[in-house]
Design a protein around this motif. Structure first.
Motif, PDB file in Angstrom:
ATOM      1  N   UNK A  17       0.902  -1.082   0.242  1.00 30.03           N
ATOM      2  CA  UNK A  17      -0.044   0.146   0.062  1.00 30.03           C
ATOM      3  C   UNK A  17       0.901   1.152   0.236  1.00 30.03           C
ATOM      4  N   UNK A  18       1.875   1.074   0.997  1.00 32.43           N
ATOM      5  CA  UNK A  18       2.876   2.385   1.043  1.00 32.43           C
ATOM      6  C   UNK A  18       3.577   2.660  -0.500  1.00 32.43           C
ATOM      7  N   UNK A 128      -4.112   9.408   0.883  1.00 35.96           N
ATOM      8  CA  UNK A 128      -3.345   8.410   1.573  1.00 35.96           C
ATOM      9  C   UNK A 128      -3.694   8.191   3.022  1.00 35.96           C
ATOM     10  N   UNK A 129      -4.067   9.300   3.659  1.00 36.95           N
ATOM     11  CA  UNK A 129      -4.422   9.200   5.114  1.00 36.95           C
ATOM     12  C   UNK A 129      -5.705   8.328   5.378  1.00 36.95           C
ATOM     13  N   UNK A 130      -6.857   8.834   4.370  1.00 35.81           N
ATOM     14  CA  UNK A 130      -8.118   7.837   4.593  1.00 35.81           C
ATOM     15  C   UNK A 130      -7.904   6.397   4.325  1.00 35.81           C
ATOM     16  N   UNK A 131      -7.104   6.422   3.207  1.00 37.16           N
ATOM     17  CA  UNK A 131      -6.846   5.085   3.157  1.00 37.16           C
ATOM     18  C   UNK A 131      -6.056   3.977   4.202  1.00 37.16           C
ATOM     19  N   UNK A 132      -5.213   4.628   4.634  1.00 43.07           N
ATOM     20  CA  UNK A 132      -4.472   4.189   5.778  1.00 43.07           C
ATOM     21  C   UNK A 132      -5.287   3.758   6.882  1.00 43.07           C
ATOM     22  N   UNK A 495     -10.264  -5.991   9.037  1.00 47.95           N
ATOM     23  CA  UNK A 495      -9.276  -5.124   8.407  1.00 47.95           C
ATOM     24  C   UNK A 495      -8.662  -6.144   7.203  1.00 47.95           C
ATOM     25  N   UNK A 496      -8.558  -7.477   7.447  1.00 48.84           N
ATOM     26  CA  UNK A 496      -7.978  -8.476   6.373  1.00 48.84           C
ATOM     27  C   UNK A 496      -9.106  -8.245   5.039  1.00 48.84           C
ATOM     28  N   UNK A 497     -10.328  -7.946   5.486  1.00 46.10           N
ATOM     29  CA  UNK A 497     -11.381  -7.830   4.164  1.00 46.10           C
ATOM     30  C   UNK A 497     -11.320  -6.701   3.542  1.00 46.10           C
ATOM     31  N   UNK A 498     -11.121  -5.782   4.368  1.00 46.41           N
ATOM     32  CA  UNK A 498     -10.964  -4.406   3.723  1.00 46.41           C
ATOM     33  C   UNK A 498      -9.686  -4.350   2.556  1.00 46.41           C
ATOM     34  N   UNK A 499      -8.642  -4.912   3.188  1.00 44.07           N
ATOM     35  CA  UNK A 499      -7.515  -4.966   2.432  1.00 44.07           C
ATOM     36  C   UNK A 499      -7.458  -5.879   1.219  1.00 44.07           C
ATOM     37  N   UNK A 504      -5.522  -2.668  -6.232  1.00 48.32           N
ATOM     38  CA  UNK A 504      -4.620  -3.590  -6.653  1.00 48.32           C
ATOM     39  C   UNK A 504      -3.227  -3.085  -6.288  1.00 48.32           C
ATOM     40  N   UNK A 505      -2.684  -2.969  -5.317  1.00 51.10           N
ATOM     41  CA  UNK A 505      -1.535  -2.580  -4.886  1.00 51.10           C
ATOM     42  C   UNK A 505      -0.554  -3.430  -5.211  1.00 51.10           C
TER      43      UNK A 505
END
Length: 508
Positions: A17-18, A128-132, A495-499, A504-505
């Motif tokens: 993601x980063x 970026x902040x929101x997605x984090x 969190x895993x489901x969100x990721x 498509x990181x």
């Protein structure tokens, strides 16, 4: 062993993601920096006077000031990714205008460039902040992203300066701008493919978003002072961006290599980013580091006011750019800590309106007053930024004399982000209240203390306080519920489901 394996898995996911954010942001930053060394020189090569060149820069900053009033609101409502795509399109159109020597075509390019810049400095960071936060990554990992961006920006800018110098010397004045078009187009393609969309509050009107951002600034002295210190620093910085070329040309007895000077500036920014990381590694605070950057930066810009010797001016410029390298990651970290997430883009953009107005007022007299006078005004901007940051530190550390001086009373302390410790009974009652249900555990750490823990205590070992960075009303303090092992497991699954569904990181 399982815990270690899970932590490694999450860390690798975060790195993807980063990387998706950093690579795209730096690519588009390179496209922007490619213009840096030779924009003023390009206008000069077309035969425009210093006064006319000042007018062109005014068009750019004026466009940024106007667009800043609604760009952040549009990003929050209609999507930050969409606004980032618009930035790419506007930047490409702005770069194309550099092929014309017409004042009107170049002026149009500055207007488009100002609009694209207003998006670059707000919507990308907000995305970026929101997605984090949406992906439930630990908050302290965000600081690492800001550090990577700060260091990477310096490297990219330095390389951009050297590449621009090579291309300029072999292919002419417009060649660096053509290469920037290629970089912007590549960034647009990667962004479109890799980033998911995210929003602020998409259910309210743009006008309401503007009103909310204004109320956030007006109603919270912490946001106001932090925004003021950053806006004044950046006002001085952007005036410096315009003035360093003619100033060094005027005091030098030989032709100045703008590309090499620009690359030296960017090397100093890298040094500043390194100082930022080392200072925090030794236990320093971002708030005090920001104060240091403002104070030393003001001294550096005071030197060209009284010294007309080329070498000393260049040294002072290098010192100032080092302060800029400290300022960038510090400012980003502080915004992530103190600005409300749901209107972050609009708050950031709104604060840049007075900043751009100040820049326009100074550039309006460019060519009519001395360079020393303009640098004197820039010094006043940074000195004022230093004062605002000092007050900001005093308020956030809970010093009552400053609070009383600014006219705040005890019942309004929650509006400035000060800690209000609760008794165990009050904490339990608040946790059971429907108003505190569903609070993200990464928004605010537990605000609870025994009655013996007085608010005046600044010891981080007795209790931990922090601003709301995860959403909701920034003017209210929230309780984090005590999470049981079962709830932690459920949160991990969420969190895993969100990721797994948020972008498509892996392609990055």
């Amino acid at each position: 062993a399982k815990a270690t394996q899970d932590q490694t898995l999450v860390t690798e996911d975060f790195k993807r993601f980063q990387r998706s954010y950093v690579v795209i942001f730096l690519l588009l930053t390179a496209a922007d920096w490619m213009q840096g060394p030779y924009l003023y020189a390009l206008y000069d090569s077309y035969g425009h006077s210093k006064h006319i060149i000042g007018r062109l820069f005014i068009l750019g900053f004026g466009s940024a000031a106007v667009c800043s009033t609604f760009v952040g609101s549009l990003a929050d409502k209609y999507g930050r990714k969409k606004l980032c795509q618009v930035h790419c399109a506007l930047l490409i159109m702005s770069l194309l205008t550099k092929h014309s020597s017409s004042f009107f075509i170049l002026g149009l390019g500055r207007v488009l460039g100002g609009a694209s810049a207003s998006i670059l400095v707000s919507s990308f960071e907000s995305w970026m902040v929101h997605q984090h936060l949406f992906l439930s990554y630990p908050d302290h990992w965000m600081r690492g992203t800001f550090e990577v961006v700060a260091s990477g920006t310096g490297v990219v800018a330095m390389v951009s300066g050297l590449v621009a110098t090579f291309i300029f010397s072999h292919f002419g004045h417009v060649a660096p701008f053509d290469l920037a078009i290629v970089l912007a187009a590549l960034g647009l393609m990667l962004l479109t493919r890799a980033w998911p969309e995210n929003y602020g509050d998409s259910d309210i009107s743009v006008l309401q978003t503007l009103e909310n951002s204004y109320e956030s600034i007006k109603g919270d002295p912490v946001i106001m002072l932090l925004g003021l210190s950053q806006a004044l620093f950046e006002a001085g910085m952007y005036i410096f961006v315009v003035m360093w070329t003619p100033t060094l040309d005027e005091t030098s007895t030989t032709p100045v290599s703008h590309g090499w000077v620009f690359s030296s500036f960017m090397l100093c920014i890298i040094l500043g980013g390194t100082l930022y990381k080392q200072y925090l590694a030794f236990g320093g605070t971002v708030e005090k580091l920001m104060l240091f950057a403002c104070a030393v930066g003001s001294i550096a810009l005071a030197i060209p006011c009284v010294v007309q010797e080329h070498t000393l001016q260049l040294v002072s410029f290098l010192v100032f750019e080092t302060c800029v390298g400290v300022f960038w990651p510090s400012a980003s970290s502080l915004r992530s800590m103190y600005f409300p997430e749901e209107t972050r883009a609009s708050v950031m953009a709104t604060l840049r309106v007075p900043q751009n107005v100040l820049i326009i007022l100074v550039l309006a007299v460019m060519g009519q007053v001395s360079h020393s006078f303009i640098f004197g005004v820039s010094f006043l901007f940074l000195a004022s930024a230093t004062a605002a940051q000092w007050y900001f530190i005093k308020i956030t550390s809970g010093e009552t004399d400053v609070i009383e001086e600014l006219g705040m009373v005890d019942e309004n302390l929650s509006n400035v982000g000060l800690p209000i410790p609760l008794s165990n009974e009050e904490a339990a009652a608040a946790a059971a209240s429907p108003q505190t249900s569903g609070v993200n555990s990464h928004e605010v750490e537990m605000i609870s203390a025994d009655s013996a823990d007085a608010p005046s205590s600044n010891s981080s070992s007795s209790k931990k306080y922090r601003r709301n960075i995860g959403g909701g009303n920034s003017n209210s303090l929230k309780l984090t519920e005590i999470v049981t092992e079962k709830e932690e497991a459920e949160e991990g699954k969420t969190a895993d489901a969100k990721r797994g569904t948020s972008g498509n990181y892996a392609m990055m």
